[in-house]
Scaffold this motif. Structure first.
Motif, PDB file in Angstrom:
ATOM      1  N   THR A 306      53.686 -42.543 -24.194  1.00  0.00           N
ATOM      2  CA  THR A 306      54.174 -43.916 -24.223  1.00  0.00           C
ATOM      3  C   THR A 306      52.975 -44.848 -24.395  1.00  0.00           C
ATOM      4  O   THR A 306      51.848 -44.480 -24.048  1.00  0.00           O
ATOM      5  CB  THR A 306      54.909 -44.266 -22.918  1.00  0.00           C
ATOM      6  OG1 THR A 306      54.056 -43.958 -21.795  1.00  0.00           O
ATOM      7  CG2 THR A 306      56.197 -43.482 -22.777  1.00  0.00           C
ATOM      8  N   PRO A 307      53.190 -46.042 -24.940  1.00  0.00           N
ATOM      9  CA  PRO A 307      52.070 -46.975 -25.147  1.00  0.00           C
ATOM     10  C   PRO A 307      51.366 -47.311 -23.835  1.00  0.00           C
ATOM     11  O   PRO A 307      51.998 -47.415 -22.782  1.00  0.00           O
ATOM     12  CB  PRO A 307      52.752 -48.217 -25.733  1.00  0.00           C
ATOM     13  CG  PRO A 307      54.041 -47.723 -26.302  1.00  0.00           C
ATOM     14  CD  PRO A 307      54.471 -46.584 -25.444  1.00  0.00           C
ATOM     15  N   THR A 308      50.041 -47.469 -23.915  1.00  0.00           N
ATOM     16  CA  THR A 308      49.240 -47.802 -22.744  1.00  0.00           C
ATOM     17  C   THR A 308      48.657 -49.198 -22.886  1.00  0.00           C
ATOM     18  O   THR A 308      48.052 -49.515 -23.909  1.00  0.00           O
ATOM     19  CB  THR A 308      48.074 -46.791 -22.576  1.00  0.00           C
ATOM     20  OG1 THR A 308      48.604 -45.473 -22.507  1.00  0.00           O
ATOM     21  CG2 THR A 308      47.283 -47.083 -21.316  1.00  0.00           C
ATOM     22  N   GLU A 309      48.845 -50.022 -21.861  1.00  0.00           N
ATOM     23  CA  GLU A 309      48.231 -51.344 -21.876  1.00  0.00           C
ATOM     24  C   GLU A 309      46.720 -51.196 -21.707  1.00  0.00           C
ATOM     25  O   GLU A 309      46.254 -50.387 -20.902  1.00  0.00           O
ATOM     26  CB  GLU A 309      48.782 -52.191 -20.719  1.00  0.00           C
ATOM     27  CG  GLU A 309      50.254 -52.520 -20.826  1.00  0.00           C
ATOM     28  CD  GLU A 309      50.518 -53.697 -21.751  1.00  0.00           C
ATOM     29  OE1 GLU A 309      49.537 -54.232 -22.319  1.00  0.00           O
ATOM     30  OE2 GLU A 309      51.692 -54.064 -21.909  1.00  0.00           O
ATOM     31  N   PRO A 310      45.917 -51.955 -22.439  1.00  0.00           N
ATOM     32  CA  PRO A 310      44.457 -51.888 -22.247  1.00  0.00           C
ATOM     33  C   PRO A 310      44.066 -52.452 -20.893  1.00  0.00           C
ATOM     34  O   PRO A 310      44.820 -53.213 -20.271  1.00  0.00           O
ATOM     35  CB  PRO A 310      43.919 -52.764 -23.386  1.00  0.00           C
ATOM     36  CG  PRO A 310      45.039 -53.693 -23.719  1.00  0.00           C
ATOM     37  CD  PRO A 310      46.303 -52.916 -23.480  1.00  0.00           C
ATOM     38  N   ASP A 311      42.874 -52.082 -20.430  1.00  0.00           N
ATOM     39  CA  ASP A 311      42.352 -52.643 -19.187  1.00  0.00           C
ATOM     40  C   ASP A 311      42.033 -54.121 -19.417  1.00  0.00           C
ATOM     41  O   ASP A 311      42.080 -54.620 -20.541  1.00  0.00           O
ATOM     42  CB  ASP A 311      41.097 -51.875 -18.753  1.00  0.00           C
ATOM     43  CG  ASP A 311      40.894 -51.932 -17.244  1.00  0.00           C
ATOM     44  OD1 ASP A 311      41.371 -52.900 -16.621  1.00  0.00           O
ATOM     45  OD2 ASP A 311      40.245 -51.027 -16.686  1.00  0.00           O
ATOM     46  N   LEU A 312      41.677 -54.835 -18.362  1.00  0.00           N
ATOM     47  CA  LEU A 312      41.418 -56.271 -18.474  1.00  0.00           C
ATOM     48  C   LEU A 312      40.249 -56.585 -19.403  1.00  0.00           C
ATOM     49  O   LEU A 312      40.173 -57.684 -19.956  1.00  0.00           O
ATOM     50  CB  LEU A 312      41.172 -56.857 -17.078  1.00  0.00           C
ATOM     51  CG  LEU A 312      42.385 -56.834 -16.133  1.00  0.00           C
ATOM     52  CD1 LEU A 312      41.997 -57.341 -14.759  1.00  0.00           C
ATOM     53  CD2 LEU A 312      43.530 -57.652 -16.710  1.00  0.00           C
ATOM     54  N   ASP A 313      39.336 -55.613 -19.562  1.00  0.00           N
ATOM     55  CA  ASP A 313      38.215 -55.817 -20.485  1.00  0.00           C
ATOM     56  C   ASP A 313      38.569 -55.426 -21.918  1.00  0.00           C
ATOM     57  O   ASP A 313      37.715 -55.442 -22.808  1.00  0.00           O
ATOM     58  CB  ASP A 313      36.981 -55.037 -20.022  1.00  0.00           C
ATOM     59  CG  ASP A 313      37.241 -53.533 -19.912  1.00  0.00           C
ATOM     60  OD1 ASP A 313      38.333 -53.071 -20.312  1.00  0.00           O
ATOM     61  OD2 ASP A 313      36.345 -52.816 -19.419  1.00  0.00           O
ATOM     62  N   GLY A 314      39.836 -55.051 -22.134  1.00  0.00           N
ATOM     63  CA  GLY A 314      40.298 -54.705 -23.471  1.00  0.00           C
ATOM     64  C   GLY A 314      40.091 -53.258 -23.861  1.00  0.00           C
ATOM     65  O   GLY A 314      40.501 -52.835 -24.945  1.00  0.00           O
ATOM     66  N   LYS A 315      39.475 -52.471 -22.995  1.00  0.00           N
ATOM     67  CA  LYS A 315      39.159 -51.078 -23.323  1.00  0.00           C
ATOM     68  C   LYS A 315      40.319 -50.141 -23.001  1.00  0.00           C
ATOM     69  O   LYS A 315      41.175 -50.431 -22.171  1.00  0.00           O
ATOM     70  CB  LYS A 315      37.906 -50.632 -22.560  1.00  0.00           C
ATOM     71  CG  LYS A 315      36.622 -51.306 -23.035  1.00  0.00           C
ATOM     72  CD  LYS A 315      35.418 -50.727 -22.320  1.00  0.00           C
ATOM     73  CE  LYS A 315      34.119 -51.349 -22.828  1.00  0.00           C
ATOM     74  NZ  LYS A 315      32.939 -50.795 -22.122  1.00  0.00           N
ATOM     75  N   ASP A 316      40.306 -48.989 -23.655  1.00  0.00           N
ATOM     76  CA  ASP A 316      41.270 -47.928 -23.403  1.00  0.00           C
ATOM     77  C   ASP A 316      40.986 -47.338 -22.020  1.00  0.00           C
ATOM     78  O   ASP A 316      39.877 -46.853 -21.769  1.00  0.00           O
ATOM     79  CB  ASP A 316      41.129 -46.854 -24.488  1.00  0.00           C
ATOM     80  CG  ASP A 316      42.078 -45.675 -24.297  1.00  0.00           C
ATOM     81  OD1 ASP A 316      42.814 -45.652 -23.295  1.00  0.00           O
ATOM     82  OD2 ASP A 316      42.056 -44.767 -25.159  1.00  0.00           O
ATOM     83  N   PRO A 317      41.957 -47.349 -21.103  1.00  0.00           N
ATOM     84  CA  PRO A 317      41.707 -46.822 -19.752  1.00  0.00           C
ATOM     85  C   PRO A 317      41.423 -45.316 -19.726  1.00  0.00           C
ATOM     86  O   PRO A 317      40.904 -44.801 -18.734  1.00  0.00           O
ATOM     87  CB  PRO A 317      42.989 -47.160 -18.991  1.00  0.00           C
ATOM     88  CG  PRO A 317      44.033 -47.350 -20.042  1.00  0.00           C
ATOM     89  CD  PRO A 317      43.322 -47.898 -21.231  1.00  0.00           C
TER      90      PRO A 317
END
Length: 379
Positions: A306-317
């Motif tokens: 399922t799609p993953t929201e990026p972390d607050l810094d925009g990076k892939d968790p």
């Protein structure tokens, strides 16, 4: 010969029966099942059908197959009986060779106001466990009713009130069980304790050669989609470590309405699942070196397709586990059941569930009155 017979009888497992709706299976349900299992050896759980619940209580949030699966995933449950009668009878207990039935220390009534457990009480086949205060399906539905489709998907109003998009008409439709007019604010009233965490914890350490799998998430309104995901993750190794994100992190990533359940409520729901071995409470949103090595040495990091929201810094968790070659994506056939989807069910049928809340509150008043009369009769 007599001694052998006595020994054989003593070894017979004590069979315990619990029944209920288990709609939106939460840690309060799990705690009742934990207490019931502690009273015996083998726990049988009867789950009512949608039709029976509709007749006696109102519409369900979760479909009966979803509720059966959720109960079966609880680690204290040995057997699930689908379509159990709403009115618990001596006959059903005999059919399953049950020693006694267990229910919380609150009264549950049929549509006509009669006690569902009166027959088994009269037969001496009834025991009570402590009801978990601060959580109920009715309360969870109340939290969701204070959302609208637009509002709960809004990520740009971090300081807004959860009541901002609810009309005064909607707010006026709520009433408390005491009969006084009031607003269900959707705030959790559960007070966590270290003892409750210990009671739910398995306490098993991994063996030296165990393959440890790590997954993380919000696990809000714990449901069959979560359960199937955890089951498939556990199949990838010998020990499943689950990271549950804290409330502030979830709120920052998903928006002002989330999470509906606070961190400890969500942790207890995850710990009650039979596929989970250990939980990191308040795990970071991005998988770090500390997560991979400071609790246990993680062999595999799994995530659903399922799609993953990026972390607050925009990076892939999941950047680090991907770089290390230990990231694995799981297919999840139950991905259609999501937290957002459950909320949509409530919002879609808003008026129906508002009426359900009113009926539940009115019924709660009658149940309290009946409980007070029963206690007065014992004095």
């Amino acid at each position: 010969m007599m001694a052998d017979s006595t020994t054989q009888n003593q070894k017979r497992p004590i069979r315990v029966w619990v029944d209920g709706c288990f709609d939106m299976m939460h840690f309060g349900h799990a705690n009742a099942l934990r207490q019931a299992k502690a009273m015996g050896d083998y726990l049988i759980v009867g789950v009512h059908s949608d039709k029976e619940i509709e007749k006696n209580k109102g519409p369900t949030v979760m479909k009966e197959d979803e509720r059966y699966a959720a109960v079966a995933a609880c680690k204290w449950v040995d057997q699930v009986v689908p379509d159990a009668p709403y009115n618990t009878t001596v006959e059903i207990l005999k059919e399953y060779n049950v020693d006694f039935c267990v229910h919380g220390d609150d009264i549950t009534t049929m549509a006509d106001g009669t006690d569902c457990y009166q027959a088994v009480k009269d037969a001496g086949l009834y025991r009570e466990c402590k009801r978990t205060q601060g959580v109920s399906t009715t309360e969870l539905v109340g939290r969701m009713l204070l959302m609208t489709r637009d509002h709960h998907r809004n990520r740009g109003t971090a300081g807004a009130s959860p009541l901002a998009s609810i009309s005064s008409e909607d707010l006026g439709s709520f009433s408390t069980a005491s009969g006084k007019t009031g607003i269900n604010t959707g705030v959790s009233h559960f007070l966590p304790t270290s003892r409750k965490i210990v009671q739910f914890s398995e306490g098993r350490e991994p063996e030296p050669n165990d393959r440890i799998v790590y997954v993380d998430g919000t696990f809000d309104l714990f449901h069959t989609g979560h359960i199937e995901f955890l089951k498939r993750a556990r199949e990838q190794g010998d020990y499943l470590l689950v990271g549950v994100h804290d409330d502030q992190t979830v709120n920052a990533i998903k928006g002002v309405n989330y999470p509906l359940m606070n961190l400890h409520e969500r942790v207890l729901s995850v710990l009650a699942c039979r596929y989970v071995d250990e939980v990191i409470i308040g795990a970071p949103y991005s998988v770090t070196k500390d997560v991979l090595g400071k609790v246990y040495n993680v062999s595999l990091v799994a995530h659903g397709n399922t799609p993953t929201e990026p972390d607050l810094d925009g990076k892939d968790p999941y950047e680090l586990p991907k770089q290390l070659g230990i990231y694995y994506e799981l297919e999840n056939p139950n991905a259609s059941v999501t937290t957002e989807g459950i909320i949509d069910r409530i919002i879609e049928h808003r008026r129906v569930f508002e009426e359900r809340q009113r009926r539940k509150n009115a019924k709660a008043v009658l149940e309290v009155e009946a409980e007070l009369k029963e206690k007065a009769g014992k004095v």
